[in-house]
Structure formats: C-alpha cells, structure tokens
Design an enzyme around this catalytic site. Structure first.
Site, short mmCIF file in Angstrom:
data_model
loop_
_atom_site.label_atom_id
_atom_site.label_comp_id
_atom_site.label_asym_id
_atom_site.label_seq_id
_atom_site.Cartn_x
_atom_site.Cartn_y
_atom_site.Cartn_z
N ARG A 31 -11.83 70.87 30.17
CA ARG A 31 -11.66 70.45 31.57
C ARG A 31 -11.44 71.66 32.48
NH1 ARG A 31 -9.72 64.86 30.44
NH2 ARG A 31 -11.62 64.21 29.35
N GLU A 175 -4.09 51.49 22.13
CA GLU A 175 -5.33 51.84 22.84
C GLU A 175 -6.55 51.78 21.91
OE1 GLU A 175 -5.53 55.74 24.69
OE2 GLU A 175 -7.43 55.26 25.65
N LYS A 217 -3.91 49.11 26.13
CA LYS A 217 -4.73 50.00 26.97
C LYS A 217 -6.19 49.88 26.54
CE LYS A 217 -5.24 54.86 28.26
NZ LYS A 217 -4.52 56.02 28.77
#
Ligand code: 13P
Length: 336
Positions: A31, A175, A217
């Site tokens: 990122r 999740e 999630k």
C-alpha cells in the site's frame, strides 16, 4: 457473558463502525509503495497514528483492528497506541490469524492459520489493551470453488479461534470473506456466501460460542469484479440482507461489512442502502480497511508531515460511513 455483548455493542452501536488498520507488514508495504512512501516501521506508525488521533474517531469509530507491530508501538509522547485509541472512546482490537496458506488437497484454495500458541498470544494482547480480535477466512469463487473442504476447514478454524478469544474475555470478529475476484454472477455470490456463512454458524454452535458476544464481518453480495453483470445498489442491498437473514442466527448482535475492493463511494452507498432496507434486528455497519483509508493515504503520501489536512480527508470518509450505517448518507453530503 453479557460483558462480551456489551463490548460488541460498544464497537458497532450508535452509528459507529470499525477501522480495519491491521494490514500485515507485507500488505502495508504494498500500500505504501503504491503511493511512493518507504515502508519503514516509523512511516507505518506515522500514517496509522494520524488516523487514530483524528477528530472523527470519537463519533464514528467504535473499534480499531491493529496488527501485532502496531499494538506494541507508542507515539512520540510515549503514549501506547492502544491507549491513544481508547482515549478517543474506541476499543482496540487485534488481528490474530497468521495469514492464509495453501490448503493441502485443494491447492488453489487457502486455509487460514494461527491456532498454534493462540491462547498465550491472546493473553498478551489482552494485557496490551485489546478487547476484540479478528480472524479472516478467504474463499475463492468459481464453478467448482469454494470446495466443501475449504468451506469446512475454514469454518472449523474460525470456530476454534472464536472459542479461544471468548475464553480470554474478548469479542471474536468472524470474517469469512468470499473474494470478489472472478467473473461470477451476483446469484453465484449469493449462493456461495450463504453456504459459507451457514457452515460457519454450524461450527460456531458445535464449539459452544456465545453468539451474543461475536460480530460477523462478511462480504456484500456483488457480481465478480470481472463479471459483465451490473447490479444497482438496491439489488445489492436486497440480496445482501436476504443472504444474512437466511444464514445468520438472530442472537448475533451485529454485522460489520468488509469493503473487499469496492471504491470508497460504492462501499458507503451500498451500506447506506442496506440500512435503508434493513428490517432485521442486526445492526449493519462497516469494518472497512481500504474504503476508509484510500483517500487519506493518497493525500498523506504527498506530504507525510501534513497531519491536519490528512485527518480532514479521513474525517470526511469516517463521517460518510457513519451516516451510511444509519441510512442517512446521500450523494450531496459526500463532497469535499
Ligand atoms: P477491506 O475493507 O479493505 O476489504 O479490509 C477489511 C479487512 O479487514 C480485511 O480483512
């Protein structure tokens, strides 16, 4: 056990959601490099603490998911990062899985690891201030995938993780992410996501998890990112709600969606529509990584010392997500 329910409600109630800032060092490096910032430990901390000390933390963010590196760091005044987060009224959380590895006997798929030594790590994270945890199972989607094996193996791991997290006094975020990659239809996403979530609850029940002290999630129901199908926000919201209504036991207090590669605006707009249509008892909010951080990261990378202006960009996004979690967002307010 009502203590765990209180924690869950504190994280996702009152128009708040979760900031997922738990990118592993490898992911965070990608990122940062994408915006031409060196991925040093100092830079990773600088960006993250810029977000954690933003004004919007108080009203919009109920929990922050941290990575192992960050939960052990302090800011320049010596204040520990979990303390910086709790000062704003949010709860610190921690990603505890150690990543997804190739699943033996179904090598195109992955199984999430991290159960070895987890009980001991959880004790340490609790002492550091964590009050909830995250574990992400990932599922690829195509005609033959996810396989029964990956659906079972990941649900089993999620349930074993959840039991250990509750034992240590924290709320587990469950999740199961059905990835957006591929040319599958929204109907395929609906079918596979339903199967995945149902298997998770089968395993969570077997492992005696107190569902009131958990948060789900999931992904939203969308066509694959290379599919030619286009569905509007209303259809996404309807299919997502239907899937969750049919697959999630009613004791679960809330659902905090991942953004999974949606743009910031799409993730906000879809969440807003979900809340406009939501007639279930589940709180529906956000647990976004990219859809909360993307613009702020891009802005910050131009001048990493410009804390105030970066915070303005983050505050705006957090505010939009918070409005969406109450069904109060619209296109007009989402302009800076
Ligand atoms: P995204 O919102 O970027 O999908 O990240 C959420 C997350 O925590 C993935 O595990």
């Amino acid at each position: 056990m009502s203590e765990l329910n209180n924690i869950a409600l504190k994280i996702i109630g009152n128009g708040k959601g979760i900031l997922a800032a738990d990118e592993s060092t490898g992911t965070m490096t990608k990122r940062l490099e994408s915006v031409k910032v060196d991925s040093t430990s100092q830079n990773r901390l600088l960006f993250r603490k810029t977000l954690f000390s933003s004004e919007s933390m108080k009203d919009c963010i109920g929990g922050v998911i941290l990575y192992d590196e960050t939960i052990k760091q302090s800011d320049s005044s010596g204040k520990k990062i979990p303390e910086l987060i709790s000062d704003s009224g949010a709860l610190p959380g921690i990603k505890v899985d150690t990543g997804a590895k190739i699943l033996a006997n179904s090598k195109e798929e992955k199984i999430t690891e991290g159960l070895d030594g987890l009980r001991e790590r959880l004790k340490e994270y609790y002492k550091l201030g964590a009050r909830f945890a995250k574990w992400r199972g990932v599922y690829i989607i195509s005609k033959k995938f996810p396989s029964k094996l990956s659906i079972y193996a990941n649900a089993h791991a999620l349930a074993r993780y959840a039991a250990l997290v509750q034992e240590s006094g924290m709320v587990p975020i469950i999740e199961p992410e059905v990835l957006m990659d591929g040319d599958h239809s929204s109907e395929d996403c609906f079918q596979k996501t339903s199967e995945v979530i149902k298997k998770c609850y089968e395993q969570l029940e077997l492992h005696k998890i107190e569902l009131k002290g958990t948060i789900l999630k999931p992904n939203m129901i969308l066509p694959g990112s290379s599919s030619s199908e286009k569905i509007d926000t209303l259809k996404t919201a309807e299919m997502t709600i239907q899937c969750l209504k049919e697959s999630v036991p009613s004791e679960v207090p809330g659902i905090a969606f991942l953004s999974g590669g949606q743009t910031e605006r799409d993730a906000t707009k879809n969440l807003n529509q979900i809340n406009l249509n939501n007639k279930t008892n589940f709180t529906m909010t956000f647990s976004y990584g990219r859809a909360l951080q993307q613009s702020a990261l891009k802005f910050w990378s131009k001048d990493i010392k410009n804390i105030k202006e970066t915070q303005k960009v983050f505050n705006h996004r957090a505010k939009m997500c918070s409005l969406a979690s109450k069904g109060e967002w619209n296109e007009k307010v989402d302009k800076i």
